[in-house]
Design a protein around this motif. Structure first.
Motif, PDB file in Angstrom:
ATOM      1  N   ARG A   1       0.848  -1.198   0.000  1.00 58.70           N
ATOM      2  CA  ARG A   1       0.000   0.000   0.000  1.00 58.70           C
ATOM      3  C   ARG A   1       0.878   1.241   0.000  1.00 58.70           C
ATOM      4  NH1 ARG A   1       0.127   1.476   5.338  1.00 58.70           N
ATOM      5  NH2 ARG A   1       0.692  -0.311   6.610  1.00 58.70           N
ATOM      6  N   PRO A   2       0.383   2.300  -0.618  1.00 57.93           N
ATOM      7  CA  PRO A   2       1.195   3.504  -0.777  1.00 57.93           C
ATOM      8  C   PRO A   2       1.621   4.084   0.562  1.00 57.93           C
ATOM      9  CG  PRO A   2      -0.782   3.618  -2.129  1.00 57.93           C
ATOM     10  CD  PRO A   2      -0.940   2.430  -1.246  1.00 57.93           C
ATOM     11  N   SER A   3       2.820   4.611   0.610  1.00 58.78           N
ATOM     12  CA  SER A   3       3.314   5.248   1.817  1.00 58.78           C
ATOM     13  C   SER A   3       4.306   6.320   1.415  1.00 58.78           C
ATOM     14  CB  SER A   3       3.961   4.208   2.724  1.00 58.78           C
ATOM     15  OG  SER A   3       4.292   4.797   3.955  1.00 58.78           O
ATOM     16  N   TYR A   4       5.092   6.763   2.344  1.00 60.08           N
ATOM     17  CA  TYR A   4       6.026   7.839   2.023  1.00 60.08           C
ATOM     18  C   TYR A   4       7.362   7.610   2.686  1.00 60.08           C
ATOM     19  CZ  TYR A   4       8.320  12.380   2.287  1.00 60.08           C
ATOM     20  OH  TYR A   4       9.241  13.387   2.208  1.00 60.08           O
ATOM     21  N   PHE A   5       8.399   7.580   1.891  1.00 57.80           N
ATOM     22  CA  PHE A   5       9.767   7.673   2.375  1.00 57.80           C
ATOM     23  C   PHE A   5      10.452   8.655   1.447  1.00 57.80           C
ATOM     24  CE2 PHE A   5       8.278   3.285   2.929  1.00 57.80           C
ATOM     25  CZ  PHE A   5       8.217   3.239   4.302  1.00 57.80           C
ATOM     26  N   PRO A   6      11.233   9.576   1.987  1.00 58.45           N
ATOM     27  CA  PRO A   6      11.810  10.605   1.124  1.00 58.45           C
ATOM     28  C   PRO A   6      12.724  10.030   0.041  1.00 58.45           C
ATOM     29  CG  PRO A   6      12.023  11.190   3.436  1.00 58.45           C
ATOM     30  CD  PRO A   6      11.545   9.774   3.396  1.00 58.45           C
ATOM     31  N   PHE A   7      13.273   8.830   0.281  1.00 55.95           N
ATOM     32  CA  PHE A   7      14.268   8.297  -0.653  1.00 55.95           C
ATOM     33  C   PHE A   7      13.702   7.296  -1.645  1.00 55.95           C
ATOM     34  CE2 PHE A   7      14.595   4.972   2.558  1.00 55.95           C
ATOM     35  CZ  PHE A   7      14.385   5.691   3.723  1.00 55.95           C
ATOM     36  N   THR A   8      12.379   7.059  -1.568  1.00 55.45           N
ATOM     37  CA  THR A   8      11.759   6.214  -2.595  1.00 55.45           C
ATOM     38  C   THR A   8      10.511   6.895  -3.117  1.00 55.45           C
ATOM     39  OG1 THR A   8      10.559   5.015  -0.872  1.00 55.45           O
ATOM     40  CG2 THR A   8      12.561   3.975  -1.712  1.00 55.45           C
ATOM     41  N   GLU A   9      10.210   6.613  -4.372  1.00 57.96           N
ATOM     42  CA  GLU A   9       8.990   7.156  -4.956  1.00 57.96           C
ATOM     43  C   GLU A   9       8.703   6.403  -6.253  1.00 57.96           C
ATOM     44  OE1 GLU A   9       8.933  11.427  -5.699  1.00 57.96           O
ATOM     45  OE2 GLU A   9       6.819  11.372  -5.142  1.00 57.96           O
ATOM     46  N   PRO A  10       7.563   5.735  -6.396  1.00 56.81           N
ATOM     47  CA  PRO A  10       6.545   5.516  -5.371  1.00 56.81           C
ATOM     48  C   PRO A  10       7.074   4.679  -4.213  1.00 56.81           C
ATOM     49  CG  PRO A  10       5.798   4.773  -7.549  1.00 56.81           C
ATOM     50  CD  PRO A  10       7.244   5.058  -7.660  1.00 56.81           C
ATOM     51  N   SER A  11       6.485   4.922  -3.024  1.00 61.08           N
ATOM     52  CA  SER A  11       6.851   4.180  -1.828  1.00 61.08           C
ATOM     53  C   SER A  11       5.736   3.216  -1.476  1.00 61.08           C
ATOM     54  CB  SER A  11       7.063   5.125  -0.651  1.00 61.08           C
ATOM     55  OG  SER A  11       8.075   6.055  -0.934  1.00 61.08           O
ATOM     56  N   ALA A  12       6.114   2.117  -0.854  1.00 56.43           N
ATOM     57  CA  ALA A  12       5.094   1.150  -0.478  1.00 56.43           C
ATOM     58  C   ALA A  12       5.396   0.569   0.897  1.00 56.43           C
ATOM     59  CB  ALA A  12       5.016   0.013  -1.499  1.00 56.43           C
ATOM     60  N   GLU A  13       4.371   0.498   1.689  1.00 55.76           N
ATOM     61  CA  GLU A  13       4.437  -0.235   2.941  1.00 55.76           C
ATOM     62  C   GLU A  13       3.971  -1.646   2.591  1.00 55.76           C
ATOM     63  OE1 GLU A  13       5.957   0.457   6.229  1.00 55.76           O
ATOM     64  OE2 GLU A  13       4.783   2.284   5.954  1.00 55.76           O
ATOM     65  N   VAL A  14       4.651  -2.655   3.125  1.00 56.22           N
ATOM     66  CA  VAL A  14       4.259  -4.020   2.782  1.00 56.22           C
ATOM     67  C   VAL A  14       3.682  -4.693   4.019  1.00 56.22           C
ATOM     68  CG1 VAL A  14       5.001  -6.195   1.774  1.00 56.22           C
ATOM     69  CG2 VAL A  14       6.122  -4.068   1.096  1.00 56.22           C
ATOM     70  N   ASP A  15       2.488  -5.243   3.880  1.00 54.42           N
ATOM     71  CA  ASP A  15       1.819  -5.951   4.975  1.00 54.42           C
ATOM     72  C   ASP A  15       1.710  -7.429   4.619  1.00 54.42           C
ATOM     73  OD1 ASP A  15       1.291  -3.413   6.018  1.00 54.42           O
ATOM     74  OD2 ASP A  15      -0.713  -3.325   5.136  1.00 54.42           O
TER      75      ASP A  15
END
Ligand code: ZN
Lengths: 704, 337
Positions: free
Chosen positions: B244-258
């Protein structure tokens, strides 16, 4: 950010239920961390309990720190239209106040409006409810309205008591130009603000810390009649710096430092003015709006082929266009090229990658396929050093040691307890500026303090067999000469040499099979097993020199002539300091693993299995008690005869049968030639020579 | 010539009184030895007539065969009995403990870490390392987290000086490797990280594994496949994985993995806070800005990166319910894994 389900529904009617809404937002990047029922509703019949979403808004999405923002996202996701609350305000007369901005970089827009004849009082119930749902206490209708609009539209506002402002003048300027003193709303008198703190001032003095907190002198109170309402835009970095420095985080600063919507300034002002007229009966006058350089949007062009390539998915041009349009990014499409113009509230979108992300998240991560990469083969795996570390861990585990992991911090006072000399290099430690506890203010220069704590911890809990090892980096601020020469690194960062430390304590009385009296040899055995496992050929145990170890029961370990560590029993003082109340020794050891690694031999080279038989001879010598068995053994091994294949010690005797102050050492010596079967005579000759040499070298006599 | 049956009777009687191998051997010598009864009797046959001699000889040979057979049987029997009694006298108490050195155990963090390392090295990843005391530049700036960036709030930082920190994540290794080595690259970077935070769910030090794959055509779809393969190995091939989409300054698009909650099977429980999902790692496509900051041209390459906490995975895997146990080094805890 907490958002109530019913409030969201006022902005956008998606027709979705609570769970569907939560899932939709979560899967679009606005994670719903919690779903709760509203508390404290007295009459469930007249008003059903609302549902509250705890929304995890990531730092890039300042635009979602409001009901409007989350609703806007829902609208983009579902296509349901967004409804704005009424904000058109009837105002009369001119602005009545003048606004001056000293640095338009730090304050790009400052708007405000005088509202006269407000009746301060409690807020209506519906407003109190929404504030409480969010977690803000109701104060009075005017303050509540500013907070309400902050939650609703996401823009921070501030209300001043107009009659406390001097000279009908607002100046946005630095503390260094306008005075460094202000008492803030929280009642704290701040006497020496940093010079670069941005302040809101009247003609005479500071009246608010811009974007962070208002002043107590100009606060809206029960007897306030006329107010000045501020709506402005401040530079995020400046606000963040000030809020951090003063330890003054607020709902306002939180939004400003993440980037407020500059185009929302006037809308929020109008919306609050509208509510003040409706709720508090105030009469808004004309707004002032100092906005020297209006918002200029980014223009970003992206190639849809590139989007598809990066995602490894196939959203069509039309799909991509539709997503960007629903997000309000004003796209225009020409073949595979799309130009997008993000609105003022999407400050986070300023590059192609940002557009890709928007497309991906609305398209749905779930719809992107999983495709294993096709790539050139390459050998992965651990480096030799990394493998060595695992070898070491396994060797000590096999020897009965559990692996410990301690924090990298140490209490510098423990080094005093250890009795380290003032000039001991281990006293030179890296200091943490903001430790959690003073005891954790330094980074370890040795693993021993942690292991002693582990010993204490386990011993005081009644554990009778404590064998632990740890492999970790220590931190050396000043590079030792040999490393600088080798690596030529700049000395700025500390060196992080790898250490192995261990401790051994065992209460033997309950062991069924008896073990040797001296625990030292058990612990030394574990080291020997490790050295043997990694094939370190020669290691030398010399008289120990560490101040915290029993001088007669400790050794410094040398490999290839270099000191690689030490092992020994803790002194009674140390044992007491760490509450080891037992007659048994507590043994500790520490190794420089980098040095051990550097000393590893290469790949073993096969040697022929001997073709000729060996002949063994035993020899027992009586020597002075101070003579070390290791030295005698070294004499035998180094005796210049090509026939001595190996030698080992098999007996040590002290007691009645020999002279006091002496001991008997017995060795087994194996003779072999690689070229022929040795005759008794040949061996006898060598052996006689060896015995003679040994006796003269040790001053000993043969034991009859 | 006396009655051979008497001889047989006497022999058998005498044999019946013999017990040990030695006694039986003596009896054999007496009857069948060089100067034994049979030899003596054979010598005395010379005096008989040829007919009688043949008959008597035959009877003596019959006796000899019988005696040999009986002696052998009796001897074997005696030998067996003697061995049995010897073994019985040597018996020890087999219920006493073996001389056993109980091996120590590796720390659960090490176990989880080495398992993860094994999975990724199996996919051709190398293992890289970086300093734990790190420049602010690598820990933040080069990862697109400038000073005064709100993302710095996501990580409470221990400072050594204004520009040196205890690394708050293993991500700085990404930049160090990108600066040093040429793509294509795939590596993981395990290690200790530090956050200025201590409560029930935070310790000031913990362990992460960072991973990165960079090349000409690395896609988000690749990121998904690699991480799914990895999670299926660590947990189970059946465990559901979602991005699911998330935010990290060093990745884009960012994803949180569950992953689907392994305790309730997705139905919702205390551990997954009723959601049926457990957050397991952060990931994303490398932000082009990070490539630029490392001196690479983002137009020619793409990549993905991911990071995860070891303690968290160990807690899920072993059902450990208190984070602080990892660093108390209680033997009763360490000995369990
Ligand atoms: Zn669950």
């Amino acid at each position: 950010m907490r958002a109530s389900f019913s409030w969201l529904n006022e902005f956008v009617d998606t027709g979705l239920g609570i769970e569907e809404t939560a899932k939709l937002l979560t899967m679009a990047g606005l994670e719903i961390e919690g779903v709760e029922e509203e508390e404290g509703v007295l009459d469930v019949l007249t008003r059903p309990k609302d549902t509250l979403f705890e929304v995890n808004v990531t730092p890039n999405r300042a635009d979602c720190l409001s009901i409007l923002g989350i609703a806007r996202e829902l609208s983009a996701l579902t296509g349901a239209p967004l409804k704005m609350p009424p904000y058109k305000v009837k105002d009369e007369g001119g602005p009545e106040i003048n606004v001056e901005i000293s640095d338009p970089e730090l304050c790009r827009r400052y708007a405000g409006r005088v509202i006269k004849n407000v009746k301060i009082g409690p807020s209506p119930e519906w407003m109190k409810k929404k504030l409480e749902d969010y977690g803000i206490r109701s104060i009075n209708n005017i303050v509540d309205i500013t907070n309400y609009v902050l939650i609703e539209l996401g823009h921070p506002l501030h209300a001043f008591d107009l009659n406390t402002l001097k000279g009908k003048q607002i100046i946005v300027d630095m503390a260094e130009n306008r005075g460094k003193k202000i008492t803030t709303l929280d009642g704290v008198e701040r006497k020496d603000l940093p010079g670069d703190t941005l302040l809101i001032c009247d003609a005479e003095r500071p009246v608010a810390i811009a974007g962070v907190m208002g002043g107590a002198d100009t606060e809206v109170k029960e007897d306030t009649r006329d107010i000045f309402l501020e709506s402005a835009w401040f530079k995020p970095q400046g606000i963040r710096k000030t809020a951090k420095r003063l330890g003054l985080g607020s709902e306002s600063s939180y939004r400003f430092e993440r980037g407020a919507d500059i185009e929302m300034v006037s809308i929020a002002l109008d919306r609050a003015s509208y509510l003040m007229r409706e709720i508090a009966g105030g009469k808004p006058s004309g707004a002032v709006d100092n906005y020297p350089r209006p918002f200029r949007p980014h223009i970003i062009s992206v190639n849809t082929v590139k989007i598809r390539k990066l995602l490894g998915a196939e959203p069509s041009n039309d799909e991509i266009f539709g997503i960007l349009k629903r997000l309000g990014l004003n796209p225009e499409m020409d073949g595979d090229m799309i130009v997008a113009i993000p609105p003022s509230y999407r400050l986070d979108i300023d590059s192609e990658a940002d557009i890709v992300e928007e497309v991906a998240r609305i398209y749905g991560y779930g719809k992107i396929p999983s495709t294993l990469p096709c790539t050139e083969m390459s050998a992965g795996g651990l480096s030799e050093k990394q493998k060595f570390v695992y070898q070491a861990k396994n060797a000590f585990a096999l020897a009965g040691y559990n692996e410990a992991i301690n924090y990298s911090f140490m209490n510098i006072n423990t080094l005093d307890t250890l009795g380290l000399q003032m000039e001991d290099p281990r006293r030179l430690a890296v200091k943490v500026l903001n430790p959690l506890r003073e005891e954790d203010a330094f980074l370890r220069t040795t693993l021993i303090p942690s292991l002693l704590e582990n010993l204490r911890y386990n011993f005081t809990r009644g554990i009778k067999d404590i064998r632990l090892f740890e492999i970790a980096r220590v931190f050396v601020p000043i590079p030792p000469v040999r490393r600088v020469l080798i690596e030529g690194q700049p000395g700025q960062l500390p060196f992080e040499p790898l250490r192995l430390g261990g401790c051994f304590f065992r209460e033997k009385s309950y062991l069924f099979w008896k073990e040797p009296e001296e625990d030292f040899y058990r612990a030394k055995g574990a080291l020997e097993e490790f050295f043997d496992a990694v094939k370190i050929p020669d290691r030398d145990y010399r008289q120990g020199t560490e101040p915290f170890l029993h001088p007669g029961k400790s050794a410094d370990i040398f490999i290839g002539g270099r000191r690689a560590g030490y092992i020994g029993a803790l002194t009674p003082t140390l044992k007491e300091a760490f509450e080891i109340k037992a007659k048994e020794d507590a043994i500790i050891f520490e190794l420089d693993l980098d040095l051990v690694f550097e000393s590893l031999p290469g790949t073993p080279v096969f040697r022929q299995i001997p073709k000729f038989p060996a002949i063994e001879r035993d020899i027992a010598v009586i020597v002075g008690e101070h003579i070390k068995a290791g030295d005698v053994l070294a004499e035998i091994r180094n005796y210049p005869s090509p026939y001595i294949e190996d030698a080992s010690i098999f007996d040590l005797y002290k007691g009645d049968k020999i002279e006091k102050g002496k001991k008997s050492l017995a060795f087994n010596i194996r003779y072999r030639s690689t070229e022929k079967t040795l005759t008794e005579d040949e061996i006898e000759e060598v052996h006689r020579g060896l015995v003679k040499h040994l006796l003269s070298a040790t001053g000993g006599i043969l034991r009859a | 010539m006396e009655d051979p049956s008497r001889l047989t009777r006497e022999f058998l009687e005498e044999l019946g009184t013999k017990k040990t191998v030695g006694e039986i051997e003596e009896l054999r010598v007496k009857y069948l030895g060089k100067k034994g009864t049979v030899t003596e009797k054979l010598k005395s046959l010379a005096r008989l007539a040829p007919d009688e001699r043949r008959e008597a000889g035959r009877l003596l040979n019959d006796f000899k065969a019988l005696a040999e057979r009986e002696l052998a049987l009796k001897k074997e029997d005696a030998r067996r009995r003697e061995l049995a009694s010897k073994l019985a006298s040597e018996a020890i108490d087999v219920s006493l403990p073996g001389i056993f050195r109980r091996p120590g155990r590796l720390h659960p963090v090490t176990l989880v870490m080495s398992e993860i390392i094994r999975i990724f090295t199996g996919m051709g990843f190398t293992v890289e390392e970086g300093p734990e005391v790190e420049l602010d530049h690598y820990n933040f700036e080069a990862l697109n987290i400038p000073k005064e960036h709100p993302a710095r709030d996501m990580q409470d930082t221990f400072y050594i000086s204004s520009d040196i920190v205890l690394r708050t994540h293993t991500s700085p290794v990404q930049v160090r490797v990108l600066e040093k080595k040429k793509p294509p690259l795939r590596f993981i970077a395990p290690g200790k990280v530090y956050r200025c935070d201590a409560d029930v769910s935070h310790t000031p030090m913990f362990h992460q594994i960072e991973g990165m794959m960079v090349g000409e055509n690395v896609t988000f779809a690749n990121l998904k496949a690699v991480l799914e393969a990895f999670l299926h190995k660590v947990f189970s091939p059946q465990v559901p994985v979602r991005f699911r989409p998330s935010y990290f300054p060093f990745t884009e698009p960012s994803a949180e993995v569950d992953i689907g909650c392994i305790f309730c099977g997705g139905a919702g429980c205390g551990i997954c806070k009723g959601t049926g999902w457990i957050e397991i790692l952060g990931s994303g496509m490398v932000n082009p800005r990070v490539f630029e900051l490392a001196g690479l041209d983002p137009r020619n390459i793409s990549g993905f990166a991911f990071g995860m906490g070891m303690e968290r995975i160990a807690m899920l895997k072993y059902g450990i319910d208190d984070l602080r146990l990892f660093f108390e080094n209680d033997i009763r805890f360490l000995g369990q894994f």
